[in-house]
Design an enzyme around this catalytic site. Structure first.
Site, PDB file in Angstrom:
ATOM      1  N   ASP A 198      18.502  -5.854  29.319  1.00 25.56           N
ATOM      2  CA  ASP A 198      19.270  -4.711  28.818  1.00 25.56           C
ATOM      3  C   ASP A 198      18.387  -3.457  28.767  1.00 25.56           C
ATOM      4  OD1 ASP A 198      17.749  -5.432  26.642  1.00 25.56           O
ATOM      5  OD2 ASP A 198      19.416  -5.618  25.234  1.00 25.56           O
ATOM      6  N   SER A 199      17.106  -3.613  29.151  1.00 22.88           N
ATOM      7  CA  SER A 199      16.238  -2.444  29.354  1.00 22.88           C
ATOM      8  C   SER A 199      16.795  -1.558  30.467  1.00 22.88           C
ATOM      9  CB  SER A 199      14.811  -2.880  29.692  1.00 22.88           C
ATOM     10  OG  SER A 199      14.809  -3.828  30.751  1.00 22.88           O
TER      11      SER A 199
ATOM     12  N   GLU B 242       8.090 -10.865  21.819  1.00 25.25           N
ATOM     13  CA  GLU B 242       7.717  -9.482  22.158  1.00 25.25           C
ATOM     14  C   GLU B 242       6.875  -8.831  21.075  1.00 25.25           C
ATOM     15  OE1 GLU B 242      10.903  -7.108  23.706  1.00 25.25           O
ATOM     16  OE2 GLU B 242       9.725  -5.247  23.623  1.00 25.25           O
TER      17      GLU B 242
ATOM     18  N   LYS C  91      19.993 -14.544  27.731  1.00 18.44           N
ATOM     19  CA  LYS C  91      18.988 -14.332  26.683  1.00 18.44           C
ATOM     20  C   LYS C  91      19.628 -13.533  25.569  1.00 18.44           C
ATOM     21  CE  LYS C  91      15.328 -11.363  27.274  1.00 18.44           C
ATOM     22  NZ  LYS C  91      15.558 -10.328  26.251  1.00 18.44           N
TER      23      LYS C  91
ATOM     24  N   GLU D 235      18.802 -11.823  21.447  1.00 17.53           N
ATOM     25  CA  GLU D 235      17.777 -11.463  20.473  1.00 17.53           C
ATOM     26  C   GLU D 235      18.161 -11.976  19.087  1.00 17.53           C
ATOM     27  OE1 GLU D 235      17.089  -7.230  20.550  1.00 17.53           O
ATOM     28  OE2 GLU D 235      16.704  -7.221  22.712  1.00 17.53           O
TER      29      GLU D 235
ATOM     30  N   ASP E 245      20.442 -10.651  30.107  1.00 20.73           N
ATOM     31  CA  ASP E 245      20.487 -10.312  28.681  1.00 20.73           C
ATOM     32  C   ASP E 245      21.919 -10.183  28.202  1.00 20.73           C
ATOM     33  OD1 ASP E 245      18.029 -10.202  27.432  1.00 20.73           O
ATOM     34  OD2 ASP E 245      17.614  -8.144  28.083  1.00 20.73           O
TER      35      ASP E 245
HETATM   36  O1  KIV Z   1      15.440  -6.030  28.445  1.00 22.34           O
HETATM   37  C1  KIV Z   1      14.343  -6.428  28.859  1.00 22.34           C
HETATM   38  O2  KIV Z   1      13.842  -5.969  29.883  1.00 22.34           O
HETATM   39  C2  KIV Z   1      13.666  -7.471  28.092  1.00 22.34           C
HETATM   40  C3  KIV Z   1      12.260  -7.797  28.476  1.00 22.34           C
HETATM   41  C4  KIV Z   1      11.370  -6.654  28.307  1.00 22.34           C
HETATM   42  C5  KIV Z   1      11.765  -9.014  27.807  1.00 22.34           C
HETATM   43  O3  KIV Z   1      14.218  -8.026  27.205  1.00 22.34           O
END
Ligand code: KIV
Length: 267
Positions: free
Chosen positions: A47-48, A185, A116, A118, A86
């Site tokens: 989600d980055s 992280e 994934k 959080e 994510d």
């Molecule tokens: O969103 C992302 O890119 C991440 C990684 C930096 C682990 O969660």
């Protein structure tokens, strides 16, 4: 690269064999293909994408539809790597039913092989439900960027002993709930080591020291393409922003002075 297709079992075997796991992010077909062909073990559609591609200051705004779209682009390129997507903010926090439906979309429409999410102990029941439905889940503990407005900063987590213990408990509870792996992280290296040694599942660190079972970076950070901010844990392997800027300036100059296109580049 001769290694077979990476699966959750292969990642676990890599931990057992102390073979470090190489993970990077991708949001599109081209970058995913470059990562896969270079032997990256895990490709994360993170989600980055919100900060790197959408120009936002946080990951909070990215939507399910956008994650499905980016995952689908990447999935058509990835052959050997394990593809994780994510779950964006509020796609799994409202209810377990929502989480199941949204994780299912990432697999069915996006082509992801796992999701994934959080959070720690509070999300163990969600992880257990997804696991029961056959959806592999990777946990993400330590600094969890979706909670930035609660934390108020991106500083390292788990520096205080109480918070370190909470993060360790989070990691263990996610493992017990059925998570196949963890991202940890921005925590002290010593805590990264404790977590890695305390769970049987692979631990991928980002700013969590050298003792984790693998490492992940945002691809656009390590290529020096994203330069708006640079956490200390990012090692730049290229300075692509500068290289691309120079190439674009050169093209502009060639067009302006009439040296592009030349006769070989014309019909
Ligand atoms: O969103 C992302 O890119 C991440 C990684 C930096 C682990 O969660």
């Amino acid at each position: 690269m001769t290694r077979q297709k990476i699966t959750t079992a292969a990642l676990r075997e890599m931990k057992l064999q102390r073979e470090r796991i190489v993970a990077l992010t991708a949001y599109d077909h081209l970058v995913a293909q470059l990562l896969d062909q270079a032997g990256t073990d895990v490709v994360l559609v993170g989600d980055s994408v919100a900060t790197v591609m959408q120009g936002r200051n946080a990951t909070v705004a990215v939507t399910m539809d956008q994650m499905v779209y980016h995952c689908e682009l990447a999935s058509r390129a990835v052959q050997r790597a394990f593809l994780i997507a994510d779950m964006p903010f509020l796609s799994y926090q409202v209810s377990i039913e929502d989480a199941l439906r949204n994780a299912g979309r990432l697999l069915k429409e996006g082509g992801a092989e796992a999701v994934k999410l959080e959070g720690g102990v509070a999300f163990a029941p969600t992880v257990a439900r997804l696991y029961a439905a056959g959806i592999p889940v990777m946990g993400h503990v330590g600094l969890t960027p979706q909670s930035i407005h609660q934390f108020g900063s991106y500083k390292a987590r788990g520096v205080e002993p109480g918070e370190a213990q909470q993060i360790l408990d989070d990691a263990k509870s996610l493992e017990q709930a059925g998570a196949f792996g963890l991202v940890v992280e921005k925590v002290p290296a010593e805590l990264g080591k404790r977590i890695t040694e305390s769970v049987q599942i692979p631990v991928i660190g980002i700013g969590a020291g050298p003792h984790c079972d693998g490492q992940i970076l945002v691809t656009h950070d390590m290529l020096g393409m994203f330069t708006r901010f640079r956490p200390r844990f990012v090692r730049r392997y290229l300075e692509l922003a500068r290289t691309i800027g120079d190439a674009i300036a050169q093209y502009g100059s060639d067009v302006r002075k009439g040296s592009f296109p030349n006769s070989d580049e014309s019909y």
